[in-house]
Design a protein around this motif. Structure first.
Motif, PDB file in Angstrom:
ATOM      1  N   ALA A  83      -0.123 -16.556 -10.830  1.00 55.80           N
ATOM      2  CA  ALA A  83       0.618 -15.695 -11.762  1.00 55.80           C
ATOM      3  C   ALA A  83      -0.226 -14.506 -12.194  1.00 55.80           C
ATOM      4  O   ALA A  83       0.276 -13.380 -12.304  1.00 55.80           O
ATOM      5  N   MET A  84      -1.513 -14.742 -12.409  1.00 56.64           N
ATOM      6  CA  MET A  84      -2.407 -13.651 -12.794  1.00 56.64           C
ATOM      7  C   MET A  84      -2.524 -12.629 -11.661  1.00 56.64           C
ATOM      8  O   MET A  84      -2.496 -11.413 -11.903  1.00 56.64           O
ATOM      9  N   THR A  85      -2.638 -13.111 -10.450  1.00 58.53           N
ATOM     10  CA  THR A  85      -2.743 -12.220  -9.298  1.00 58.53           C
ATOM     11  C   THR A  85      -1.470 -11.423  -9.098  1.00 58.53           C
ATOM     12  O   THR A  85      -1.506 -10.208  -8.884  1.00 58.53           O
ATOM     13  N   VAL A  86      -0.322 -12.096  -9.187  1.00 60.54           N
ATOM     14  CA  VAL A  86       0.953 -11.406  -9.012  1.00 60.54           C
ATOM     15  C   VAL A  86       1.148 -10.366 -10.107  1.00 60.54           C
ATOM     16  O   VAL A  86       1.618  -9.253  -9.848  1.00 60.54           O
ATOM     17  N   LYS A  87       0.752 -10.675 -11.339  1.00 62.75           N
ATOM     18  CA  LYS A  87       0.868  -9.709 -12.439  1.00 62.75           C
ATOM     19  C   LYS A  87       0.046  -8.468 -12.157  1.00 62.75           C
ATOM     20  O   LYS A  87       0.506  -7.346 -12.318  1.00 62.75           O
ATOM     21  N   ASP A  88      -1.196  -8.675 -11.708  1.00 65.22           N
ATOM     22  CA  ASP A  88      -2.062  -7.538 -11.393  1.00 65.22           C
ATOM     23  C   ASP A  88      -1.465  -6.681 -10.274  1.00 65.22           C
ATOM     24  O   ASP A  88      -1.455  -5.451 -10.356  1.00 65.22           O
ATOM     25  N   LEU A  89      -0.959  -7.329  -9.245  1.00 63.92           N
ATOM     26  CA  LEU A  89      -0.353  -6.585  -8.140  1.00 63.92           C
ATOM     27  C   LEU A  89       0.941  -5.902  -8.572  1.00 63.92           C
ATOM     28  O   LEU A  89       1.227  -4.776  -8.141  1.00 63.92           O
ATOM     29  N   ALA A  90       1.721  -6.549  -9.427  1.00 61.70           N
ATOM     30  CA  ALA A  90       2.964  -5.955  -9.910  1.00 61.70           C
ATOM     31  C   ALA A  90       2.685  -4.674 -10.684  1.00 61.70           C
ATOM     32  O   ALA A  90       3.426  -3.684 -10.548  1.00 61.70           O
ATOM     33  N   GLU A  91       1.627  -4.676 -11.482  1.00 61.69           N
ATOM     34  CA  GLU A  91       1.259  -3.458 -12.207  1.00 61.69           C
ATOM     35  C   GLU A  91       0.993  -2.314 -11.230  1.00 61.69           C
ATOM     36  O   GLU A  91       1.429  -1.183 -11.449  1.00 61.69           O
ATOM     37  N   GLU A  92       0.302  -2.632 -10.146  1.00 66.17           N
ATOM     38  CA  GLU A  92       0.019  -1.617  -9.133  1.00 66.17           C
ATOM     39  C   GLU A  92       1.298  -1.148  -8.435  1.00 66.17           C
ATOM     40  O   GLU A  92       1.480   0.054  -8.210  1.00 66.17           O
ATOM     41  N   PHE A  93       2.182  -2.076  -8.106  1.00 61.51           N
ATOM     42  CA  PHE A  93       3.436  -1.713  -7.446  1.00 61.51           C
ATOM     43  C   PHE A  93       4.309  -0.847  -8.343  1.00 61.51           C
ATOM     44  O   PHE A  93       4.905   0.130  -7.881  1.00 61.51           O
ATOM     45  N   VAL A  94       4.396  -1.192  -9.613  1.00 61.31           N
ATOM     46  CA  VAL A  94       5.210  -0.406 -10.543  1.00 61.31           C
ATOM     47  C   VAL A  94       4.663   1.015 -10.615  1.00 61.31           C
ATOM     48  O   VAL A  94       5.424   1.987 -10.527  1.00 61.31           O
ATOM     49  N   ASP A  95       3.344   1.152 -10.730  1.00 59.90           N
ATOM     50  CA  ASP A  95       2.737   2.484 -10.748  1.00 59.90           C
ATOM     51  C   ASP A  95       2.978   3.226  -9.440  1.00 59.90           C
ATOM     52  O   ASP A  95       3.266   4.423  -9.441  1.00 59.90           O
ATOM     53  N   LEU A  96       2.861   2.514  -8.346  1.00 56.50           N
ATOM     54  CA  LEU A  96       3.078   3.121  -7.034  1.00 56.50           C
ATOM     55  C   LEU A  96       4.511   3.635  -6.896  1.00 56.50           C
ATOM     56  O   LEU A  96       4.724   4.783  -6.495  1.00 56.50           O
ATOM     57  N   TYR A  97       5.482   2.802  -7.240  1.00 55.13           N
ATOM     58  CA  TYR A  97       6.880   3.244  -7.172  1.00 55.13           C
ATOM     59  C   TYR A  97       7.112   4.442  -8.088  1.00 55.13           C
ATOM     60  O   TYR A  97       7.784   5.407  -7.702  1.00 55.13           O
ATOM     61  N   ARG A  98       6.549   4.410  -9.280  1.00 51.17           N
ATOM     62  CA  ARG A  98       6.717   5.516 -10.226  1.00 51.17           C
ATOM     63  C   ARG A  98       6.152   6.815  -9.633  1.00 51.17           C
ATOM     64  O   ARG A  98       6.799   7.858  -9.667  1.00 51.17           O
ATOM     65  N   ASN A  99       4.964   6.742  -9.055  1.00 51.34           N
ATOM     66  CA  ASN A  99       4.337   7.931  -8.474  1.00 51.34           C
ATOM     67  C   ASN A  99       5.080   8.444  -7.249  1.00 51.34           C
ATOM     68  O   ASN A  99       5.260   9.648  -7.085  1.00 51.34           O
TER      69      ASN A  99
END
Length: 108
Positions: A83-99
């Protein structure tokens, strides 16, 4: 302290955090960053609850109350780490999609 209840607390909150993180990615993919942000906040809250339960077990053991290592305990730890790993990756994906979406709109 009921160790099995604590273990299931870790599993439950970790699973909810992972689900919220995945939901955040899906919302970001659709361009709904407000929902994505809300999901990430929920994931962080659930992880904090899971971590709090884990910390209770660690403190108990540090005070001399040995905790039996069971398959269920290992399962809970596995859920928490994933869950910790997925959360960290999700933060990156959300930023990536936003950019990516912001740049895409600039090009159009």
């Amino acid at each position: 302290m009921d160790i099995e209840v604590t273990i299931f607390t870790i599993i439950t909150h970790s699973g909810e955090a992972r689900s919220s993180s995945m939901e955040a990615i899906q919302n970001a993919k659709k361009g709904d960053y407000k929902k994505a942000t809300k999901c990430m906040e929920d994931a962080k809250e659930k992880l904090a609850l899971a971590h709090e339960a884990q910390t209770m077990l660690i403190h108990s053991e540090a005070q001399g109350n040995k905790v039996e290592i069971s398959l269920l305990m290992i399962h809970a730890q596995d859920h928490l780490m994933n869950a910790m790993t997925v959360k960290d990756l999700a933060e990156e994906f959300v930023d990536l999609y936003r950019n990516v979406m912001c740049r895409k709109q600039e090009v159009v």
